[in-house]
Motif scaffolding. Sequence first.
Motif, mmCIF file in Angstrom:
data_model
loop_
_atom_site.group_PDB
_atom_site.id
_atom_site.type_symbol
_atom_site.label_atom_id
_atom_site.label_comp_id
_atom_site.label_asym_id
_atom_site.label_seq_id
_atom_site.Cartn_x
_atom_site.Cartn_y
_atom_site.Cartn_z
ATOM 1 N N VAL A 1 0.839 -1.191 0.000
ATOM 2 C CA VAL A 1 0.000 0.000 0.000
ATOM 3 C C VAL A 1 0.877 1.245 0.000
ATOM 4 N N SER A 2 0.244 2.390 -0.101
ATOM 5 C CA SER A 2 0.979 3.656 -0.143
ATOM 6 C C SER A 2 1.659 3.941 1.192
ATOM 7 N N GLU A 3 2.634 4.812 1.145
ATOM 8 C CA GLU A 3 3.368 5.191 2.359
ATOM 9 C C GLU A 3 2.459 5.899 3.364
ATOM 10 N N ASP A 4 1.447 6.632 2.854
ATOM 11 C CA ASP A 4 0.510 7.295 3.762
ATOM 12 C C ASP A 4 -0.218 6.280 4.639
ATOM 13 N N VAL A 5 -0.642 5.181 4.051
ATOM 14 C CA VAL A 5 -1.341 4.142 4.808
ATOM 15 C C VAL A 5 -0.385 3.503 5.814
ATOM 16 N N LYS A 6 0.832 3.197 5.372
ATOM 17 C CA LYS A 6 1.814 2.596 6.283
ATOM 18 C C LYS A 6 2.121 3.536 7.451
ATOM 19 N N ASN A 7 2.306 4.812 7.145
ATOM 20 C CA ASN A 7 2.597 5.779 8.208
ATOM 21 C C ASN A 7 1.430 5.911 9.178
ATOM 22 N N PHE A 8 0.195 5.861 8.645
ATOM 23 C CA PHE A 8 -0.977 5.917 9.512
ATOM 24 C C PHE A 8 -1.007 4.711 10.445
ATOM 25 N N ILE A 9 -0.757 3.523 9.916
ATOM 26 C CA ILE A 9 -0.789 2.311 10.733
ATOM 27 C C ILE A 9 0.274 2.375 11.817
ATOM 28 N N VAL A 10 1.483 2.799 11.470
ATOM 29 C CA VAL A 10 2.558 2.908 12.461
ATOM 30 C C VAL A 10 2.194 3.912 13.547
ATOM 31 N N SER A 11 1.731 5.090 13.145
ATOM 32 C CA SER A 11 1.404 6.109 14.153
ATOM 33 C C SER A 11 0.221 5.679 15.009
ATOM 34 N N TYR A 12 -0.751 5.005 14.411
ATOM 35 C CA TYR A 12 -1.898 4.534 15.187
ATOM 36 C C TYR A 12 -1.457 3.510 16.230
ATOM 37 N N ILE A 13 -0.600 2.589 15.825
ATOM 38 C CA ILE A 13 -0.116 1.571 16.765
ATOM 39 C C ILE A 13 0.681 2.223 17.891
ATOM 40 N N LYS A 14 1.597 3.119 17.539
ATOM 41 C CA LYS A 14 2.436 3.771 18.557
ATOM 42 C C LYS A 14 1.592 4.594 19.540
ATOM 43 N N ASN A 15 0.550 5.264 19.028
ATOM 44 C CA ASN A 15 -0.250 6.151 19.870
ATOM 45 C C ASN A 15 -1.309 5.423 20.694
ATOM 46 N N ASN A 16 -1.729 4.240 20.268
ATOM 47 C CA ASN A 16 -2.867 3.596 20.913
ATOM 48 C C ASN A 16 -2.582 2.260 21.571
ATOM 49 N N SER A 17 -1.363 1.744 21.471
ATOM 50 C CA SER A 17 -1.091 0.440 22.077
ATOM 51 C C SER A 17 -0.721 0.543 23.555
ATOM 52 N N ASN A 18 -0.462 1.741 24.053
ATOM 53 C CA ASN A 18 -0.156 1.970 25.472
ATOM 54 C C ASN A 18 1.012 1.130 25.972
ATOM 55 N N ILE A 19 2.094 1.112 25.217
ATOM 56 C CA ILE A 19 3.305 0.400 25.622
ATOM 57 C C ILE A 19 4.369 1.450 25.898
ATOM 58 N N ASN A 20 4.917 1.412 27.100
ATOM 59 C CA ASN A 20 5.888 2.417 27.517
ATOM 60 C C ASN A 20 7.319 1.961 27.311
ATOM 61 N N LYS A 21 7.559 1.227 26.245
ATOM 62 C CA LYS A 21 8.905 0.770 25.921
ATOM 63 C C LYS A 21 9.251 1.292 24.530
ATOM 64 N N ASN A 22 10.527 1.529 24.307
ATOM 65 C CA ASN A 22 10.958 1.947 22.983
ATOM 66 C C ASN A 22 11.117 0.716 22.117
ATOM 67 N N TYR A 23 10.424 0.690 21.015
ATOM 68 C CA TYR A 23 10.523 -0.430 20.097
ATOM 69 C C TYR A 23 10.417 0.107 18.680
ATOM 70 N N SER A 24 11.055 -0.585 17.742
ATOM 71 C CA SER A 24 10.953 -0.168 16.356
ATOM 72 C C SER A 24 9.842 -0.962 15.692
ATOM 73 N N LEU A 25 9.098 -0.291 14.846
ATOM 74 C CA LEU A 25 7.941 -0.897 14.210
ATOM 75 C C LEU A 25 8.056 -0.713 12.702
ATOM 76 N N ILE A 26 7.947 -1.807 11.978
ATOM 77 C CA ILE A 26 8.045 -1.773 10.505
ATOM 78 C C ILE A 26 6.766 -2.390 9.948
ATOM 79 N N ILE A 27 6.235 -1.763 8.925
ATOM 80 C CA ILE A 27 5.093 -2.319 8.186
ATOM 81 C C ILE A 27 5.656 -2.878 6.889
ATOM 82 N N ALA A 28 5.505 -4.167 6.674
ATOM 83 C CA ALA A 28 6.055 -4.812 5.487
ATOM 84 C C ALA A 28 4.940 -5.471 4.685
ATOM 85 N N ALA A 29 5.036 -5.350 3.374
ATOM 86 C CA ALA A 29 4.063 -6.023 2.502
ATOM 87 C C ALA A 29 4.479 -7.472 2.350
ATOM 88 N N TYR A 30 3.494 -8.345 2.357
ATOM 89 C CA TYR A 30 3.768 -9.780 2.278
ATOM 90 C C TYR A 30 3.315 -10.313 0.961
#
Length: 117
Positions: free
Chosen positions: A88-117
């Motif tokens: 999908v487009s980078e806008d969709v990937k960026n939305f998914i990443v930001s949504y996960i980071k903002n709403n998962s309530n995890i107080n640890k630093n972790y890297s998140l990658i969205i990959a097409a399968y």
Amino acid sequence: MRGQLSLEFAIIFLGILVLSIVTIYNFLNITLFPNDSLSTIDIEKISSTARTAINLVNSGYRGFNETVYYVGITYEGYNVTVYITPNVSEDVKNFIVSYIKNNSNINKNYSLIIAAY
């Protein structure tokens, strides 16, 4: 009658003792030996939040006009990869990443990658 009460008390006492030992062991294990990865609960939160973000994309949230399918998630240490299909487009990937980071309530630093399968 007296023997039965003694046996019941011993079983209850043994149960309380085992629970206390397990609780103390887990507390000390987490406190003294922090592990170098995300916990299973953290991964479940990320996975659930990713599914929610993908559902939002599929419903046309923010004007997205793409269909995305959640394939799965992998992690190693603090590196998490969420697999989706199709690419999908980078806008969709960026939305998914930001949504996960903002709403998962995890107080640890972790890297998140969205990959097409």
